[in-house]
Scaffold this active site. Structure first.
Site, short mmCIF file in Angstrom:
data_model
loop_
_atom_site.label_atom_id
_atom_site.label_comp_id
_atom_site.label_asym_id
_atom_site.label_seq_id
_atom_site.Cartn_x
_atom_site.Cartn_y
_atom_site.Cartn_z
N ASP A 1 0.70 -1.47 0.17
CA ASP A 1 -0.03 -0.05 0.08
C ASP A 1 0.89 1.09 -0.01
O ASP A 1 1.94 1.45 0.17
CB ASP A 1 -0.92 -0.19 1.03
CG ASP A 1 -0.39 -0.49 2.50
OD1 ASP A 1 0.94 -0.27 2.67
OD2 ASP A 1 -1.00 -1.21 3.39
N GLU B 1 -9.61 -2.45 5.39
CA GLU B 1 -10.18 -2.02 6.68
C GLU B 1 -11.49 -2.92 7.10
O GLU B 1 -11.85 -3.93 6.04
CB GLU B 1 -10.67 -0.70 6.85
CG GLU B 1 -9.97 0.54 6.37
CD GLU B 1 -8.75 0.70 7.60
OE1 GLU B 1 -8.82 -0.17 8.42
OE2 GLU B 1 -8.16 1.72 7.63
N ASP C 1 -7.47 -4.04 14.46
CA ASP C 1 -8.75 -4.38 14.29
C ASP C 1 -8.91 -5.55 13.11
O ASP C 1 -10.03 -5.50 12.46
CB ASP C 1 -9.46 -3.05 13.56
CG ASP C 1 -8.88 -2.41 12.38
OD1 ASP C 1 -8.02 -3.11 11.84
OD2 ASP C 1 -9.59 -1.33 12.06
N HIS D 1 -7.06 -5.74 10.14
CA HIS D 1 -7.14 -5.30 8.69
C HIS D 1 -5.76 -5.83 8.22
O HIS D 1 -4.76 -5.87 8.95
CB HIS D 1 -7.22 -3.90 8.46
CG HIS D 1 -6.09 -2.92 9.08
ND1 HIS D 1 -6.24 -2.22 10.18
CD2 HIS D 1 -5.02 -2.62 8.52
CE1 HIS D 1 -5.12 -1.47 10.31
NE2 HIS D 1 -4.24 -1.77 9.29
#
EC number: 3.5.99.6
Length: 266
Positions: free
Chosen positions: A72, A148, A141, A143
């Site tokens: 990314d 996400e 979380d 991801h």
């Protein structure tokens, strides 16, 4: 799915680095047949990059015939910005090894047409056939890359809006000022990751314990994109002791016994 439960983050770095070196050397890459390696940024892989640099300098591995694809990149940060993932990779890894510049692939977060840039990246991956090994990390979380919670589990490389939790977590790299953290990023998709021949996810620290528990003991769920790893034929998570605190004791013991020979290679 494999789980490699180790004691410390340092051991995770050493074990994963040796695994990558073994995969590259076993592949016997050439200029016409490079080994294709997917790479992450962030704090977790720093130990791995440090160990890979050491192993390279010791003559145990060459990256001359390795092609890399990063997961990314932020949208809008100049490539030479100290917190761009271009800068991160060059400072922490690429400038210390013998990789050819033309074999380094990182998304361009400043492209005029971001959608076209994402398609170009997907096409470039396909031009190599596949990614042989994709190393990644996981967020608190769950991801992976910037996929996400609630991301499509068949998603491809695309533009993503970052959640507030992710921006807060990443603000530590921007002097603690969340307003300096970009709101958009380009990221490979979950489907892009799943196309890799092999995936190795690094998990360290108690903050990742809930994500690890969801990945290993939970069901496949788009709210925990890391859980998709359960569906990969060669998915593996390499973790330290603090990150296993939410797992059942019998789960950890099972994998300790199952992977005893591999753990003992440290």
């Amino acid at each position: 799915m494999r789980l490699i439960p180790l004691k410390s983050a340092s051991q995770v770095g050493l074990w994963s680095a040796r695994y990558i070196v073994d995969r590259i050397n076993g592949f016997k890459p050439t200029a016409d047949r490079p080994f294709v390696l997917g790479l992450p940024t962030g704090g977790t892989p720093l130990n791995t990059y440090k160990r890979l640099i050491e192993l390279h300098k010791a003559g145990e591995v060459s990256f001359e015939h390795v092609a890399t694809f990063n997961m990314d990149e932020y949208v809008g940060l100049p490539e030479d910005h100290p917190e761009s993932y271009h800068s991160f990779m060059h400072n922490n890894f690429f400038c210390h090894i013998d990789i050819r510049p033309e074999n380094i692939n990182i998304l361009n977060g400043n492209a005029e047409d971001l959608v076209a840039e994402c398609k170009r990246y997907e096409d470039k991956i396909k031009s190599y056939g596949k990614i042989n090994l994709f190393m990644g990390g996981v967020g608190n979380d769950g991801h992976i890359a910037f996929n996400e919670p609630a991301s499509s589990l068949s998603s491809r490389t695309r533009v993503k809006t970052l959640t507030e939790d992710t921006r807060i977590a990443n603000s530590r790299f921007f002097g603690g000022d969340m307003e300096q953290v970009p709101k958009l990023a380009l990221t490979v998709g979950v489907g892009t990751l799943m196309d890799a021949e092999e995936i190795m996810i690094l998990v360290t620290g108690h903050g990742k314990a809930q994500a690890l528990q969801a990945a290993v003991e939970g069901s496949v769920n788009h709210m925990w994109t890391i859980s998709t790893l359960q569906l990969h034929p060669k998915g593996m998570m390499v973790c330290d002791e603090p990150s296993t605190m939410e797992l059942k004791v019998k789960t950890v013991r099972y994998f300790q016994q199952l992977e005893a020979a591999n753990i003992g290679r440290l």
